[in-house]
Design a protein around this motif. Structure first.
Motif, mmCIF file in Angstrom:
data_model
loop_
_atom_site.group_PDB
_atom_site.id
_atom_site.type_symbol
_atom_site.label_atom_id
_atom_site.label_comp_id
_atom_site.label_asym_id
_atom_site.label_seq_id
_atom_site.Cartn_x
_atom_site.Cartn_y
_atom_site.Cartn_z
ATOM 1 N N ASP A 29 0.824 -1.217 0.000
ATOM 2 C CA ASP A 29 0.000 0.000 0.000
ATOM 3 C C ASP A 29 0.855 1.263 0.000
ATOM 4 O O ASP A 29 0.514 2.250 -0.650
ATOM 5 C CB ASP A 29 -0.928 0.015 1.211
ATOM 6 N N SER A 30 1.956 1.256 0.738
ATOM 7 C CA SER A 30 2.817 2.442 0.772
ATOM 8 C C SER A 30 3.766 2.498 -0.426
ATOM 9 O O SER A 30 4.315 3.555 -0.731
ATOM 10 C CB SER A 30 3.613 2.478 2.073
ATOM 11 N N LEU A 31 3.968 1.385 -1.094
ATOM 12 C CA LEU A 31 4.860 1.348 -2.246
ATOM 13 C C LEU A 31 4.223 1.955 -3.492
ATOM 14 O O LEU A 31 4.915 2.563 -4.313
ATOM 15 C CB LEU A 31 5.261 -0.106 -2.525
ATOM 16 N N VAL A 32 2.924 1.838 -3.626
ATOM 17 C CA VAL A 32 2.238 2.294 -4.843
ATOM 18 C C VAL A 32 2.446 3.789 -5.097
ATOM 19 O O VAL A 32 2.804 4.179 -6.217
ATOM 20 C CB VAL A 32 0.746 1.901 -4.800
ATOM 21 N N PRO A 33 2.242 4.683 -4.112
ATOM 22 C CA PRO A 33 2.488 6.107 -4.410
ATOM 23 C C PRO A 33 3.945 6.402 -4.778
ATOM 24 O O PRO A 33 4.207 7.265 -5.630
ATOM 25 C CB PRO A 33 2.105 6.820 -3.120
ATOM 26 N N ARG A 34 4.881 5.696 -4.154
ATOM 27 C CA ARG A 34 6.300 5.902 -4.484
ATOM 28 C C ARG A 34 6.594 5.458 -5.915
ATOM 29 O O ARG A 34 7.299 6.141 -6.658
ATOM 30 C CB ARG A 34 7.196 5.130 -3.520
ATOM 31 N N LEU A 35 6.068 4.309 -6.293
ATOM 32 C CA LEU A 35 6.273 3.847 -7.671
ATOM 33 C C LEU A 35 5.634 4.799 -8.670
ATOM 34 O O LEU A 35 6.178 5.021 -9.755
ATOM 35 C CB LEU A 35 5.698 2.442 -7.846
ATOM 36 N N LYS A 36 4.489 5.343 -8.298
ATOM 37 C CA LYS A 36 3.792 6.284 -9.178
ATOM 38 C C LYS A 36 4.657 7.507 -9.440
ATOM 39 O O LYS A 36 4.750 7.990 -10.572
ATOM 40 C CB LYS A 36 2.458 6.683 -8.554
ATOM 41 N N ASP A 37 5.307 8.012 -8.402
ATOM 42 C CA ASP A 37 6.159 9.193 -8.560
ATOM 43 C C ASP A 37 7.455 8.878 -9.304
ATOM 44 O O ASP A 37 7.846 9.601 -10.211
ATOM 45 C CB ASP A 37 6.511 9.784 -7.190
ATOM 46 N N PHE A 39 8.326 6.320 -11.342
ATOM 47 C CA PHE A 39 8.210 5.866 -12.723
ATOM 48 C C PHE A 39 7.175 6.634 -13.527
ATOM 49 O O PHE A 39 6.876 6.271 -14.661
ATOM 50 C CB PHE A 39 7.878 4.368 -12.749
ATOM 51 N N GLU A 40 6.610 7.686 -12.941
ATOM 52 C CA GLU A 40 5.617 8.543 -13.599
ATOM 53 C C GLU A 40 4.470 7.709 -14.167
ATOM 54 O O GLU A 40 4.137 7.781 -15.360
ATOM 55 C CB GLU A 40 6.275 9.379 -14.685
ATOM 56 N N LEU A 41 3.875 6.895 -13.302
ATOM 57 C CA LEU A 41 2.783 6.022 -13.699
ATOM 58 C C LEU A 41 1.454 6.737 -13.561
ATOM 59 O O LEU A 41 1.295 7.641 -12.753
ATOM 60 C CB LEU A 41 2.755 4.771 -12.800
ATOM 61 N N SER A 42 0.490 6.309 -14.362
ATOM 62 C CA SER A 42 -0.876 6.808 -14.193
ATOM 63 C C SER A 42 -1.499 6.082 -13.007
ATOM 64 O O SER A 42 -0.941 5.130 -12.472
ATOM 65 C CB SER A 42 -1.688 6.547 -15.464
ATOM 66 N N TYR A 43 -2.685 6.545 -12.597
ATOM 67 C CA TYR A 43 -3.365 5.878 -11.485
ATOM 68 C C TYR A 43 -3.727 4.439 -11.845
ATOM 69 O O TYR A 43 -3.674 3.551 -11.002
ATOM 70 C CB TYR A 43 -4.622 6.652 -11.086
ATOM 71 N N PHE A 44 -4.083 4.222 -13.096
ATOM 72 C CA PHE A 44 -4.407 2.858 -13.537
ATOM 73 C C PHE A 44 -3.183 1.950 -13.452
ATOM 74 O O PHE A 44 -3.272 0.835 -12.954
ATOM 75 C CB PHE A 44 -4.956 2.885 -14.963
ATOM 76 N N GLN A 45 -2.051 2.425 -13.952
ATOM 77 C CA GLN A 45 -0.833 1.622 -13.920
ATOM 78 C C GLN A 45 -0.382 1.355 -12.488
ATOM 79 O O GLN A 45 0.076 0.254 -12.167
ATOM 80 C CB GLN A 45 0.285 2.326 -14.694
ATOM 81 N N GLY A 47 -2.347 1.190 -9.956
ATOM 82 C CA GLY A 47 -3.318 0.244 -9.416
ATOM 83 C C GLY A 47 -3.021 -1.182 -9.854
ATOM 84 O O GLY A 47 -3.356 -2.131 -9.139
ATOM 85 N N LEU A 48 -2.397 -1.333 -11.010
ATOM 86 C CA LEU A 48 -2.027 -2.670 -11.477
ATOM 87 C C LEU A 48 -0.986 -3.328 -10.574
ATOM 88 O O LEU A 48 -0.936 -4.551 -10.489
ATOM 89 C CB LEU A 48 -1.509 -2.610 -12.918
ATOM 90 N N VAL A 49 -0.175 -2.514 -9.904
ATOM 91 C CA VAL A 49 0.807 -3.068 -8.970
ATOM 92 C C VAL A 49 0.082 -3.788 -7.836
ATOM 93 O O VAL A 49 0.398 -4.935 -7.502
ATOM 94 C CB VAL A 49 1.731 -1.962 -8.423
ATOM 95 N N GLN A 50 -0.916 -3.123 -7.253
ATOM 96 C CA GLN A 50 -1.689 -3.763 -6.195
ATOM 97 C C GLN A 50 -2.489 -4.929 -6.733
ATOM 98 O O GLN A 50 -2.613 -5.963 -6.074
ATOM 99 C CB GLN A 50 -2.628 -2.754 -5.542
ATOM 100 N N PHE A 51 -3.035 -4.781 -7.913
ATOM 101 C CA PHE A 51 -3.816 -5.859 -8.511
ATOM 102 C C PHE A 51 -2.943 -7.105 -8.693
ATOM 103 O O PHE A 51 -3.372 -8.217 -8.387
ATOM 104 C CB PHE A 51 -4.393 -5.411 -9.853
#
Length: 77
Positions: A29-37, A39-45, A47-51
């Motif tokens: 859960d805490s990794l997703v926002p860091r990965l988003k920043d 790797f410049e991921l969209s919210y969908f991408q 979310g795929l990490v958690q999925f």
């Protein structure tokens, strides 16, 4: 008394594994926002990490169920 010691160690192992499992879930859960920043991921991408993390429970539960059905969950003494 010997029986109590055997159950105590099993209880400690299960409790430790449960804590570690929960800790890893919180880390995702805490990794997703860091990965988003990073790797410049969209919210969908992001979310795929958690999925991907949680779909593994479904994917591995099917073979594990077949294995438990074939081998059994209780060790015969």
């Amino acid at each position: 008394m010997a029986q109590d010691k055997k159950y105590t160690s099993a209880f400690a192992i299960v409790t430790t594994l449960f804590f570690l499992w929960g800790f890893i879930t919180v880390l995702v859960d805490s990794l997703v926002p860091r990965l988003k920043d990073v790797f410049e991921l969209s919210y969908f991408q992001a979310g795929l990490v958690q999925f991907a993390f949680f779909i593994a429970y479904f994917i591995f539960s099917i073979p594990a169920g077949f294995m438990l059905d074939r081998v059994g969950y209780k060790k015969e003494l």
